[in-house]
Design a protein around this motif. Sequence first.
Motif, short mmCIF file in Angstrom:
data_model
loop_
_atom_site.label_atom_id
_atom_site.label_comp_id
_atom_site.label_asym_id
_atom_site.label_seq_id
_atom_site.Cartn_x
_atom_site.Cartn_y
_atom_site.Cartn_z
N HIS A 1 0.82 -1.21 0.00
CA HIS A 1 0.00 0.00 0.00
C HIS A 1 0.85 1.26 0.00
CE1 HIS A 1 -3.26 -2.47 2.29
NE2 HIS A 1 -3.14 -2.82 1.03
N ALA A 2 2.17 1.11 0.07
CA ALA A 2 3.01 2.26 0.39
C ALA A 2 3.47 3.00 -0.85
CB ALA A 2 4.22 1.80 1.19
N ASP A 3 3.73 4.29 -0.68
CA ASP A 3 4.37 5.09 -1.72
C ASP A 3 5.80 5.43 -1.33
OD1 ASP A 3 1.92 5.39 -3.17
OD2 ASP A 3 1.30 6.78 -1.61
N VAL A 4 6.04 5.52 -0.02
CA VAL A 4 7.36 5.90 0.46
C VAL A 4 7.82 4.85 1.45
CG1 VAL A 4 8.66 7.66 1.69
CG2 VAL A 4 6.80 8.36 0.22
N LEU A 5 9.06 4.41 1.31
CA LEU A 5 9.63 3.51 2.31
C LEU A 5 10.51 4.34 3.23
CD1 LEU A 5 10.97 0.34 0.47
CD2 LEU A 5 9.00 0.53 1.95
N LEU A 6 10.26 4.28 4.51
CA LEU A 6 11.14 4.96 5.45
C LEU A 6 12.10 3.91 5.99
CD1 LEU A 6 8.61 7.00 7.59
CD2 LEU A 6 9.97 7.83 5.72
N VAL A 7 13.34 3.97 5.59
CA VAL A 7 14.31 2.96 6.00
C VAL A 7 15.24 3.56 7.02
CG1 VAL A 7 15.91 1.23 5.19
CG2 VAL A 7 14.19 2.09 3.65
N SER A 8 15.40 2.90 8.15
CA SER A 8 16.30 3.43 9.17
C SER A 8 17.31 2.35 9.53
CB SER A 8 15.52 3.85 10.40
OG SER A 8 14.91 2.73 10.96
N GLY A 9 18.55 2.73 9.60
CA GLY A 9 19.58 1.79 10.03
C GLY A 9 20.45 1.31 8.90
N GLU B 1 13.33 -7.56 -0.90
CA GLU B 1 12.02 -8.14 -1.15
C GLU B 1 10.91 -7.12 -0.90
OE1 GLU B 1 10.28 -11.97 0.78
OE2 GLU B 1 12.25 -12.36 -0.11
N VAL B 2 11.05 -6.40 0.21
CA VAL B 2 10.06 -5.37 0.54
C VAL B 2 10.03 -4.32 -0.56
CG1 VAL B 2 9.59 -3.47 2.10
CG2 VAL B 2 10.06 -5.69 3.02
N TYR B 3 11.21 -3.94 -1.03
CA TYR B 3 11.27 -2.91 -2.07
C TYR B 3 10.55 -3.38 -3.32
CZ TYR B 3 12.89 0.38 -5.49
OH TYR B 3 12.92 1.32 -6.48
N GLN B 4 10.73 -4.65 -3.66
CA GLN B 4 10.09 -5.14 -4.88
C GLN B 4 8.57 -5.17 -4.76
OE1 GLN B 4 12.35 -8.66 -5.18
NE2 GLN B 4 13.59 -7.91 -6.87
N GLN B 5 8.07 -5.23 -3.55
CA GLN B 5 6.63 -5.30 -3.38
C GLN B 5 5.95 -3.94 -3.43
OE1 GLN B 5 5.90 -7.36 0.21
NE2 GLN B 5 6.72 -9.28 -0.56
N VAL B 6 6.72 -2.88 -3.33
CA VAL B 6 6.12 -1.55 -3.32
C VAL B 6 5.74 -1.17 -4.73
CG1 VAL B 6 6.50 0.85 -2.70
CG2 VAL B 6 7.57 -0.93 -1.39
N PRO B 7 4.51 -0.68 -4.95
CA PRO B 7 4.15 -0.26 -6.30
C PRO B 7 5.01 0.92 -6.75
CG PRO B 7 2.36 0.17 -4.75
CD PRO B 7 3.40 -0.55 -4.00
N LYS B 8 5.48 0.87 -8.00
CA LYS B 8 6.34 1.94 -8.50
C LYS B 8 5.48 2.99 -9.19
CE LYS B 8 9.83 -0.57 -7.21
NZ LYS B 8 9.10 -1.69 -6.69
N PRO B 9 5.82 4.26 -9.21
CA PRO B 9 7.04 4.82 -8.64
C PRO B 9 6.94 4.97 -7.13
CG PRO B 9 5.66 6.55 -9.52
CD PRO B 9 4.98 5.27 -9.84
#
Lengths: 144, 161
Positions: A53-61, A73-81
């Motif tokens: 469901h996400a548009d933006v991934l907030l990655v920390s660490g 894997e998570v990145y591939q599941q996010v709808p692009k763009p």
Amino acid sequence: MPKLSTKWIKKSPWVYHVGTGGCNNCDIEILDCLTPRFDVERFGIKLVVSPRHADVLLVSGPVTYHIKSRLQEVYQQVPKPCVVACIGACACSMGIFKDAYSVAGPVDRVIKEIDPNAIFVYVPGCPPKPETMIMALVKALQKI
Amino acid sequence: MNRMSIPEFIIELKKGYSGPLEYQQRSEKRVYIRVPRENIQDIAFVIFRKMGAKFSIASGVDVQKGFEVLYHFTFDRDNFICTVRTLAPRDDPKLDSIASIVPGALWIEREIYEILGVVFTGHPKLKRLVKAEFIGEHEFPFRKDFDQKKFKEKHKLPIPK
Ligand code: SF4
């Protein structure tokens, strides 16, 4: 004219939070953003529970070897763009965990392995303030 | 309700525990107790079960004489922290597991085992928890003699300049 999909992102970016092995301080600061004091929901920024469901991934660490394949894997599941926001010095450049025995690399290097055209926004700071994160998102969405 | 102070706590502790004990009070809120490694289960039993402290966390350090494991117990009502430190010698890094007395210690003992190499005897499931799969069972990255460069060469990881 921007594509329809990018038009929606600008109005109301939905964010998904991925912790990739930081010291947990950035994660807490991200949660701080959602509290009534900063209340990012008034800008339409909403935390969602699924990367689909996400548009933006907030990655920390910094990305540890354990979490590397999971992040990809998570990145591939996010709808692009979509936008990958690297929150904190660790996610931008490995920070204090540079050269550690368990760190695979900063977020951008790991994600570029699978998608060279990914869009990144870097929010340095240890940890960055919630205001900085909001501003970074606003700026990133203007550029899409 | 009146609070228990640290000297009162030591007196109370000595009633239940008769083994050797050395203590050092750092401040009003912090006391360190050193016990030999044979007695760690007895003292955990007295502090955790009888006195009702909360187990916060344990930590392991590589010191000159061996591996020091510190168990941090908090007394929330009395407003102080009691740290029980014990030493496992380098040539025989074994300690009795306190997991049968303090169930919360299960995971932290596994973690100390995998990154520092202290073996907790009597632990029901002593196997690795967070270390990446490719790192060998007997490579302990938190030991002082851990050679980062050799480790990276062995596993073909990028070597920093
Ligand atoms: S940038 Fe600082 S606060 Fe954020 S995860 Fe890294 S060490 Fe922790």
